[in-house]
Design a protein around this motif. Structure first.
Motif, PDB file in Angstrom:
ATOM      1  N   ARG A  48     -28.371  17.193   4.824  1.00  0.00           N
ATOM      2  CA  ARG A  48     -28.371  18.141   5.944  1.00  0.00           C
ATOM      3  C   ARG A  48     -29.431  17.777   6.975  1.00  0.00           C
ATOM      4  O   ARG A  48     -29.157  17.719   8.182  1.00  0.00           O
ATOM      5  CB  ARG A  48     -28.635  19.553   5.426  1.00  0.00           C
ATOM      6  CG  ARG A  48     -28.706  20.604   6.551  1.00  0.00           C
ATOM      7  CD  ARG A  48     -29.436  21.851   6.119  1.00  0.00           C
ATOM      8  NE  ARG A  48     -30.835  21.554   5.821  1.00  0.00           N
ATOM      9  CZ  ARG A  48     -31.658  22.406   5.225  1.00  0.00           C
ATOM     10  NH1 ARG A  48     -31.220  23.592   4.833  1.00  0.00           N
ATOM     11  NH2 ARG A  48     -32.916  22.068   5.001  1.00  0.00           N
ATOM     12  N   ASP A  49     -30.649  17.521   6.515  1.00  0.00           N
ATOM     13  CA  ASP A  49     -31.740  17.232   7.447  1.00  0.00           C
ATOM     14  C   ASP A  49     -31.476  15.954   8.246  1.00  0.00           C
ATOM     15  O   ASP A  49     -31.744  15.892   9.450  1.00  0.00           O
ATOM     16  CB  ASP A  49     -33.059  17.110   6.681  1.00  0.00           C
ATOM     17  CG  ASP A  49     -33.534  18.447   6.111  1.00  0.00           C
ATOM     18  OD1 ASP A  49     -32.977  19.492   6.504  1.00  0.00           O
ATOM     19  OD2 ASP A  49     -34.454  18.431   5.266  1.00  0.00           O
ATOM     20  N   ALA A  50     -30.940  14.928   7.571  1.00  0.00           N
ATOM     21  CA  ALA A  50     -30.678  13.656   8.255  1.00  0.00           C
ATOM     22  C   ALA A  50     -29.573  13.801   9.291  1.00  0.00           C
ATOM     23  O   ALA A  50     -29.668  13.261  10.407  1.00  0.00           O
ATOM     24  CB  ALA A  50     -30.314  12.580   7.242  1.00  0.00           C
ATOM     25  N   VAL A  51     -28.534  14.520   8.950  1.00  0.00           N
ATOM     26  CA  VAL A  51     -27.405  14.685   9.864  1.00  0.00           C
ATOM     27  C   VAL A  51     -27.795  15.577  11.038  1.00  0.00           C
ATOM     28  O   VAL A  51     -27.437  15.317  12.195  1.00  0.00           O
ATOM     29  CB  VAL A  51     -26.189  15.239   9.097  1.00  0.00           C
ATOM     30  CG1 VAL A  51     -25.057  15.603  10.044  1.00  0.00           C
ATOM     31  CG2 VAL A  51     -25.700  14.213   8.076  1.00  0.00           C
ATOM     32  N   ARG A  52     -28.571  16.620  10.763  1.00  0.00           N
ATOM     33  CA  ARG A  52     -29.067  17.483  11.849  1.00  0.00           C
ATOM     34  C   ARG A  52     -29.938  16.695  12.813  1.00  0.00           C
ATOM     35  O   ARG A  52     -29.878  16.880  14.032  1.00  0.00           O
ATOM     36  CB  ARG A  52     -29.883  18.640  11.271  1.00  0.00           C
ATOM     37  CG  ARG A  52     -29.063  19.756  10.672  1.00  0.00           C
ATOM     38  CD  ARG A  52     -29.967  20.791  10.021  1.00  0.00           C
ATOM     39  NE  ARG A  52     -30.952  21.308  10.955  1.00  0.00           N
ATOM     40  CZ  ARG A  52     -32.068  21.952  10.597  1.00  0.00           C
ATOM     41  NH1 ARG A  52     -32.343  22.123   9.312  1.00  0.00           N
ATOM     42  NH2 ARG A  52     -32.898  22.417  11.496  1.00  0.00           N
ATOM     43  N   ALA A  53     -30.779  15.808  12.265  1.00  0.00           N
ATOM     44  CA  ALA A  53     -31.675  15.023  13.111  1.00  0.00           C
ATOM     45  C   ALA A  53     -30.901  14.124  14.069  1.00  0.00           C
ATOM     46  O   ALA A  53     -31.412  13.749  15.128  1.00  0.00           O
ATOM     47  CB  ALA A  53     -32.612  14.185  12.241  1.00  0.00           C
ATOM     48  N   ALA A  54     -29.670  13.783  13.685  1.00  0.00           N
ATOM     49  CA  ALA A  54     -28.815  12.959  14.548  1.00  0.00           C
ATOM     50  C   ALA A  54     -28.015  13.798  15.535  1.00  0.00           C
ATOM     51  O   ALA A  54     -27.192  13.258  16.274  1.00  0.00           O
ATOM     52  CB  ALA A  54     -27.872  12.124  13.686  1.00  0.00           C
ATOM     53  N   GLY A  55     -28.237  15.120  15.538  1.00  0.00           N
ATOM     54  CA  GLY A  55     -27.601  15.980  16.525  1.00  0.00           C
ATOM     55  C   GLY A  55     -26.298  16.621  16.090  1.00  0.00           C
ATOM     56  O   GLY A  55     -25.697  17.391  16.850  1.00  0.00           O
ATOM     57  N   ALA A  56     -25.824  16.299  14.880  1.00  0.00           N
ATOM     58  CA  ALA A  56     -24.569  16.881  14.401  1.00  0.00           C
ATOM     59  C   ALA A  56     -24.811  18.264  13.807  1.00  0.00           C
ATOM     60  O   ALA A  56     -25.945  18.643  13.490  1.00  0.00           O
ATOM     61  CB  ALA A  56     -23.928  15.975  13.368  1.00  0.00           C
ATOM     62  N   GLY A  57     -23.738  19.002  13.639  1.00  0.00           N
ATOM     63  CA  GLY A  57     -23.815  20.286  12.963  1.00  0.00           C
ATOM     64  C   GLY A  57     -23.639  20.115  11.467  1.00  0.00           C
ATOM     65  O   GLY A  57     -23.008  19.158  11.016  1.00  0.00           O
ATOM     66  N   VAL A  58     -24.204  21.035  10.714  1.00  0.00           N
ATOM     67  CA  VAL A  58     -24.062  21.028   9.262  1.00  0.00           C
ATOM     68  C   VAL A  58     -23.835  22.456   8.790  1.00  0.00           C
ATOM     69  O   VAL A  58     -24.495  23.390   9.268  1.00  0.00           O
ATOM     70  CB  VAL A  58     -25.311  20.454   8.560  1.00  0.00           C
ATOM     71  CG1 VAL A  58     -25.093  20.395   7.054  1.00  0.00           C
ATOM     72  CG2 VAL A  58     -25.661  19.075   9.090  1.00  0.00           C
ATOM     73  N   VAL A  59     -22.905  22.605   7.850  1.00  0.00           N
ATOM     74  CA  VAL A  59     -22.683  23.894   7.210  1.00  0.00           C
ATOM     75  C   VAL A  59     -22.772  23.705   5.704  1.00  0.00           C
ATOM     76  O   VAL A  59     -22.053  22.875   5.143  1.00  0.00           O
ATOM     77  CB  VAL A  59     -21.311  24.499   7.568  1.00  0.00           C
ATOM     78  CG1 VAL A  59     -21.210  25.916   7.013  1.00  0.00           C
ATOM     79  CG2 VAL A  59     -21.074  24.494   9.070  1.00  0.00           C
ATOM     80  N   LEU A  60     -23.674  24.444   5.066  1.00  0.00           N
ATOM     81  CA  LEU A  60     -23.763  24.465   3.607  1.00  0.00           C
ATOM     82  C   LEU A  60     -23.032  25.710   3.119  1.00  0.00           C
ATOM     83  O   LEU A  60     -23.330  26.823   3.565  1.00  0.00           O
ATOM     84  CB  LEU A  60     -25.224  24.492   3.155  1.00  0.00           C
ATOM     85  CG  LEU A  60     -26.093  23.316   3.600  1.00  0.00           C
ATOM     86  CD1 LEU A  60     -27.515  23.497   3.106  1.00  0.00           C
ATOM     87  CD2 LEU A  60     -25.516  21.994   3.111  1.00  0.00           C
ATOM     88  N   VAL A  61     -22.074  25.518   2.212  1.00  0.00           N
ATOM     89  CA  VAL A  61     -21.188  26.601   1.784  1.00  0.00           C
ATOM     90  C   VAL A  61     -21.450  26.949   0.317  1.00  0.00           C
ATOM     91  O   VAL A  61     -21.406  26.079  -0.552  1.00  0.00           O
ATOM     92  CB  VAL A  61     -19.707  26.199   1.957  1.00  0.00           C
ATOM     93  CG1 VAL A  61     -18.793  27.330   1.479  1.00  0.00           C
ATOM     94  CG2 VAL A  61     -19.425  25.838   3.410  1.00  0.00           C
ATOM     95  N   THR A  62     -21.704  28.227   0.060  1.00  0.00           N
ATOM     96  CA  THR A  62     -21.832  28.725  -1.304  1.00  0.00           C
ATOM     97  C   THR A  62     -20.547  29.429  -1.691  1.00  0.00           C
ATOM     98  O   THR A  62     -20.124  30.381  -1.020  1.00  0.00           O
ATOM     99  CB  THR A  62     -23.018  29.703  -1.429  1.00  0.00           C
ATOM    100  OG1 THR A  62     -24.216  29.031  -1.027  1.00  0.00           O
ATOM    101  CG2 THR A  62     -23.174  30.192  -2.859  1.00  0.00           C
ATOM    102  N   GLN A  63     -19.934  28.952  -2.762  1.00  0.00           N
ATOM    103  CA  GLN A  63     -18.644  29.492  -3.197  1.00  0.00           C
ATOM    104  C   GLN A  63     -18.780  30.951  -3.652  1.00  0.00           C
ATOM    105  O   GLN A  63     -19.840  31.386  -4.124  1.00  0.00           O
ATOM    106  CB  GLN A  63     -18.104  28.647  -4.344  1.00  0.00           C
ATOM    107  CG  GLN A  63     -17.471  27.335  -3.919  1.00  0.00           C
ATOM    108  CD  GLN A  63     -16.005  27.484  -3.543  1.00  0.00           C
ATOM    109  OE1 GLN A  63     -15.416  28.557  -3.659  1.00  0.00           O
ATOM    110  NE2 GLN A  63     -15.395  26.393  -3.099  1.00  0.00           N
TER     111      GLN A  63
END
Length: 204
Positions: A48-63
Motif C-alpha cells: 500500500r505505501d509503495a503504490v500510494r507513493a507512486a500516486g495510485a489509489g489503494v483500497v484495503l478490504v476487510t471481508q
C-alpha cells in the motif's frame, strides 16, 4: 488522506480503507487479506505505501466475516460475492479511476484471481498464493491463477503452502528465506510489486 468506511454486501458489511488516486485517470489497487488475518499484515501495508507513493489509489478490504469478529473464513462463494459487491460500489464511488487492479495475500489472492474478470480488473497481484494446503501438493489450486490477465505472484521459497510455477501471463517472483507471512522483507516485496505495476504503465 486515507478514509475508512463500510460497504454493504450480500454477506454483511465489508470494511474498506481507501486512499484515492492523486490524479484522475490513475490506477486503483484493491487488496484483500488472508484467511485468518487482516489488512494490517506487513506485506499488504508495505505494498500500500509503495503504490500510494507512486500516486495510485489503494483500497484495503476487510471481508464481512472478519468485520463480524470471526476468524474462520467464509466459504469461497461468499468471499467472492462480497468482494464483487465491494468492487462494484468502489467503481461507483470513484468514477474518475482510470483502471482497477486487484490482489491480496493468501486467501485474498485467491478471491482476487477468481473474480478478476468479473470486476473488470486489468491485472492481479497475488502475495503468498497458497498453491496447496500444507503437505497436500495433490490439491493444487494453480488453475485459479489462469485468469487470462497479467498476474504477479510473490511467494517465499519456504512457504509450506507451496510456490506456483509461471504460466501464460503469470510471472512468479520467489523471495529467498521468506515463509507464508512474507514478514522478513516487506519493503522488498513491495518493491517487486511496484516495479511490476510500473513496467505495465499502471504507475507513474
Amino acid at each position: 488522506m486515507p478514509h475508512d468506511d463500510e460497504i454493504d454486501t450480500p454477506r454483511g458489511p465489508a470494511r474498506i480503507r481507501l486512499d484515492p488516486p492523486v490524479t484522475a485517470g490513475g490506477t486503483v489497487l484493491v487488496l484483500g487479506h488472508g484467511a485468518g488475518g487482516d489488512v494490517d499484515a506487513p506485506d499488504l501495508v508495505a505494498v500500500r505505501d509503495a503504490v500510494r507513493a507512486a500516486g495510485a489509489g489503494v483500497v484495503l478490504v476487510t471481508q464481512p466475516y472478519r468485520v463480524a469478529g470471526r476468524r474462520a473464513p467464509a466459504p469461497a462463494g461468499h468471499l467472492d460475492e462480497a468482494w464483487i459487491a465491494v468492487l462494484t460500489e468502489l467503481r461507483r464511488r470513484l468514477p474518475e479511476a482510470g483502471r482497477w487492479a486487484v490482489g491480496g495475500r493468501s486467501s485474498g489472492a485467491r478471491v482476487a484471481c477468481r473474480t478478476a474478470r468479473v470486476v473488470g480488473a486489468v491485472g492481479v497481484v497475488a502475495l503468498a498464493f497458497p498453491l496447496h494446503p500444507p503437505g497436500r501438493p495433490d490439491r493444487s489450486r494453480a488453475a485459479e491463477l489462469g485468469t487470462g490477465l497479467p498476474t504477479l505472484v510473490v511467494n517465499g521459497d519456504r512457504d509450506p503452502f507451496g510456490v506456483p510455477g509461471p504460466g501464460p501471463g503469470v510471472e512468479v517472483v520467489v523471495r529467498p528465506g521468506e515463509r507464508h507471512d512474507l514478514r522478513i522483507d516487506p519493503p522488498g516485496t513491495a518493491a517487486v510489486v511496484q516495479g511490476w505495476l510500473t513496467a505495465r504503465g499502471w504507475l507513474s
